[in-house]
Scaffold this motif. Structure first.
Motif, mmCIF file in Angstrom:
data_model
loop_
_atom_site.group_PDB
_atom_site.id
_atom_site.type_symbol
_atom_site.label_atom_id
_atom_site.label_comp_id
_atom_site.label_asym_id
_atom_site.label_seq_id
_atom_site.Cartn_x
_atom_site.Cartn_y
_atom_site.Cartn_z
ATOM 1 N N ILE A 1 0.838 -1.190 0.000
ATOM 2 C CA ILE A 1 0.000 0.000 0.000
ATOM 3 C C ILE A 1 0.877 1.246 0.000
ATOM 4 C CG2 ILE A 1 -1.743 1.295 1.277
ATOM 5 C CD1 ILE A 1 -2.818 -1.299 0.161
ATOM 6 N N ASP A 2 0.608 2.163 -0.915
ATOM 7 C CA ASP A 2 1.330 3.432 -0.961
ATOM 8 C C ASP A 2 0.937 4.247 0.275
ATOM 9 O OD1 ASP A 2 2.278 6.044 -1.496
ATOM 10 O OD2 ASP A 2 2.039 5.774 -3.654
ATOM 11 N N PRO A 3 1.883 4.576 1.142
ATOM 12 C CA PRO A 3 1.532 5.309 2.366
ATOM 13 C C PRO A 3 0.992 6.713 2.097
ATOM 14 C CG PRO A 3 3.914 5.220 2.091
ATOM 15 C CD PRO A 3 3.327 4.314 1.048
ATOM 16 N N ARG A 4 1.217 7.238 0.900
ATOM 17 C CA ARG A 4 0.750 8.586 0.574
ATOM 18 C C ARG A 4 -0.687 8.592 0.090
ATOM 19 N NH1 ARG A 4 5.588 9.261 -3.604
ATOM 20 N NH2 ARG A 4 4.689 7.208 -4.063
ATOM 21 N N SER A 5 -1.069 7.607 -0.697
ATOM 22 C CA SER A 5 -2.393 7.612 -1.337
ATOM 23 C C SER A 5 -3.327 6.528 -0.820
ATOM 24 C CB SER A 5 -2.230 7.449 -2.847
ATOM 25 O OG SER A 5 -1.679 6.170 -3.146
ATOM 26 N N GLY A 6 -2.758 5.467 -0.227
ATOM 27 C CA GLY A 6 -3.566 4.315 0.157
ATOM 28 C C GLY A 6 -3.831 3.360 -0.988
ATOM 29 N N ASP A 7 -3.265 3.644 -2.173
ATOM 30 C CA ASP A 7 -3.450 2.782 -3.338
ATOM 31 C C ASP A 7 -2.572 1.537 -3.222
ATOM 32 O OD1 ASP A 7 -5.145 4.702 -4.339
ATOM 33 O OD2 ASP A 7 -3.772 5.408 -5.903
ATOM 34 N N TYR A 8 -3.035 0.469 -3.869
ATOM 35 C CA TYR A 8 -2.283 -0.797 -3.888
ATOM 36 C C TYR A 8 -1.454 -0.883 -5.162
ATOM 37 C CZ TYR A 8 -1.499 -5.897 -3.623
ATOM 38 O OH TYR A 8 -0.949 -7.157 -3.567
ATOM 39 N N TRP A 9 -0.170 -1.148 -5.002
ATOM 40 C CA TRP A 9 0.745 -1.426 -6.106
ATOM 41 C C TRP A 9 1.146 -2.893 -6.023
ATOM 42 C CZ3 TRP A 9 3.465 2.466 -9.237
ATOM 43 C CH2 TRP A 9 3.019 3.774 -8.998
ATOM 44 N N PHE A 10 1.331 -3.540 -7.179
ATOM 45 C CA PHE A 10 1.679 -4.958 -7.131
ATOM 46 C C PHE A 10 2.559 -5.354 -8.305
ATOM 47 C CE2 PHE A 10 -2.262 -4.713 -9.540
ATOM 48 C CZ PHE A 10 -2.144 -5.669 -10.537
ATOM 49 N N THR A 11 3.395 -6.356 -8.060
ATOM 50 C CA THR A 11 4.244 -6.908 -9.105
ATOM 51 C C THR A 11 3.490 -8.008 -9.845
ATOM 52 O OG1 THR A 11 5.193 -8.506 -7.546
ATOM 53 C CG2 THR A 11 6.363 -6.419 -7.835
ATOM 54 N N GLU A 12 3.868 -8.232 -11.108
ATOM 55 C CA GLU A 12 3.208 -9.262 -11.914
ATOM 56 C C GLU A 12 4.220 -9.958 -12.804
ATOM 57 O OE1 GLU A 12 -0.368 -9.837 -15.227
ATOM 58 O OE2 GLU A 12 0.112 -7.835 -14.482
ATOM 59 N N ASN A 13 4.217 -11.286 -12.749
ATOM 60 C CA ASN A 13 5.055 -12.107 -13.620
ATOM 61 C C ASN A 13 4.308 -12.362 -14.922
ATOM 62 O OD1 ASN A 13 7.465 -13.773 -11.821
ATOM 63 N ND2 ASN A 13 5.916 -12.584 -10.732
ATOM 64 N N ALA A 14 4.883 -11.948 -16.015
ATOM 65 C CA ALA A 14 4.253 -12.127 -17.326
ATOM 66 C C ALA A 14 4.431 -13.562 -17.817
ATOM 67 C CB ALA A 14 4.841 -11.144 -18.328
ATOM 68 N N ARG A 15 3.778 -13.886 -18.935
ATOM 69 C CA ARG A 15 3.800 -15.245 -19.479
ATOM 70 C C ARG A 15 5.191 -15.625 -19.967
ATOM 71 N NH1 ARG A 15 1.709 -16.713 -25.305
ATOM 72 N NH2 ARG A 15 3.205 -18.342 -24.728
ATOM 73 N N ASP A 16 5.398 -16.934 -20.098
ATOM 74 C CA ASP A 16 6.636 -17.487 -20.633
ATOM 75 C C ASP A 16 6.405 -17.975 -22.069
ATOM 76 O OD1 ASP A 16 8.212 -17.231 -18.213
ATOM 77 O OD2 ASP A 16 6.930 -18.806 -17.384
#
Length: 420
Positions: free
Chosen positions: A250-265
């Motif tokens: 969670i971004d402490p400034r906005s409360g928005d969620y950021w997330f990493t994503e593994n793309a296809r192989d």
């Protein structure tokens, strides 16, 4: 700083899946692996080497490398860390060794470090005894308890198809209380079913649910990010079109969620890029399986869709770097310009002839999620073209402002600190 700009005892079942995931020998078959994921039979009994189902001639023979059978000994860890490159003023050391398959970490209220695992089927508690770190297995024989979180005295563990709550966990590490199931509206698929848990300020858990395939039209109920209230079992879908996310904060400034994503192989060594995504409004679609990296239609599953229909990544991180755990830096020990930076653990490649990733990157963005830039923060765990000494899997801020890094390859926790 010179930032680079960008446009993104175990259960039998658990052991079988991990063995299939990690054994490189499954890729040595004479014919290319092809599976039809549209059939009912595929999902009722998926093949153990499901991740090879889209193998290409150019990448034939690639498969996840088998990790060490035992955690790396302390002396060897210390030798390996001499090769780690960090910015001036930073240093890395071993916080704890002998933590098999270490994944997500969480602090207890009294300073106990809880650690989940990928293949070991265990959850650990690490305590300080006169300066010596003691590692205790507090839960075992689980399926794949990668995701853990701690709040209000309780430990939460995501074990594929359910989220468990252990009350008063820190006072009972020697004899854990009975678990309470707080949420189980999740598929029991193990492929891409390992989780990562993130609490927001309201006490809801963000939970990613990956599709059980490399590339397919995902079954209902997966390929999404949910927000779950563990007190009531209520849940809402925050985002869809997500392939395999095993990290977010969670971004402490906005409360928005950021997330990493593994793309296809199985497209190429250099395509598509793995991503960092930002949920700025509920219901965003991040492209899977139709579009990758914001601008690459899938050769099979685009099906007429244009990439412009979907939310692009906040940042493309590079092909097959495998970004996992991440945290916003909110401590006071690092230089002031690190405040609110994202630190991401890149687990590293397997579907590539020359490995990349296997490092920690730093990402900065404005409070509104714009002007996203990144740079390499810590590197040196890749040895040669296709060999690892370690694979970063999670990041956690320590109370003194340093950070901890979980390494599931070496079975260790590192500490990165800063001094002028």
């Amino acid at each position: 700083m010179n930032f680079l700009k960008s446009a993104p005892a175990r259960t039998v079942l658990g052991c079988a899946v991990v063995a299939a995931l990690m054994m490189g020998t499954v890729a040595q078959a004479q014919a290319l692996k092809k599976y039809d994921s549209t059939t009912k039979e595929f999902w009722s009994k998926p093949p153990p080497d499901w991740f090879l189902g889209d193998e290409t001639e150019a990448q034939k023979g690639l498969a996840p490398p088998a990790g060490p059978a035992l955690p790396t000994p302390l002396a060897e860890l210390e030798t390996n860390l001499k090769a780690i490159k960090l910015p001036k003023g930073f240093k890395i050391s071993v916080y704890a060794s002998g933590v098999p398959s270490a994944r997500q970490m969480a602090w207890g209220d009294k300073g106990t470090l809880f650690v989940g695992s990928f293949g070991a089927g265990s959850v650990y508690a690490i305590t300080d005894n006169g300066g010596k770190k003691e590692v205790k297995t507090i839960l075992k024989d689980m399926i794949m308890p990668t995701g853990i979180a701690f709040r209000d005295g309780a430990l939460y563990v995501a074990d594929i198809g359910k989220i468990l709550k252990y009350e008063n966990a820190e006072a009972n590490v020697g004899n854990m209380p009975a678990a309470k199931v707080v949420y189980d509206d999740m598929p029991s698929y193990i492929p891409h079913g390992w989780k990562y848990l993130t609490f927001d300020k309201h006490g809801w858990l963000y939970v990613p649910l990956g599709p059980p395939c490399n590339i397919c039209l995902p079954p209902t109920g997966v390929s999404q990010i949910r927000r779950v209230n563990p007190n009531t079992g209520e849940a809402e879908i925050m985002a869809i079109g997500v392939r395999n996310s095993v990290g977010g904060d969670i971004d402490p400034r906005s409360g928005d969620y950021w997330f990493t994503e593994n793309a296809r192989d199985w497209i190429s060594d250099d395509l598509p890029s793995d991503k960092l995504n930002h949920i700025s409004k509920i219901g965003q679609h991040f492209g899977y399986p139709y579009c990758h990296q914001g601008n690459l239609p899938d050769p099979k599953y685009a099906m007429g869709h244009k990439c412009s229909e979907f939310t692009p990544p906040a940042l493309n991180l590079g092909a097959h770097v495998a970004p996992l755990g991440m945290k916003f830096y909110t401590g006071k020990q690092f230089p002031a310009d690190y405040t609110n930076s994202m630190l991401i653990a890149e687990h590293g490649s397997w579907n590539r002839h020359k490995y990349t990733g296997g490092r920690i990157v730093r990402v900065v963005a404005n409070a509104n999620g714009k002007n996203v830039k990144h740079e390499v923060f810590a590197s040196g765990w890749i040895n040669g073209d296709r060999s690892y000494t370690g694979r970063p899997a999670d990041i956690l801020l320590a109370p003194d402002g340093s950070i901890l890094v979980a390494d599931d390859w070496a079975g260790a926790i590192y500490r990165i600190s800063y001094a002028k």
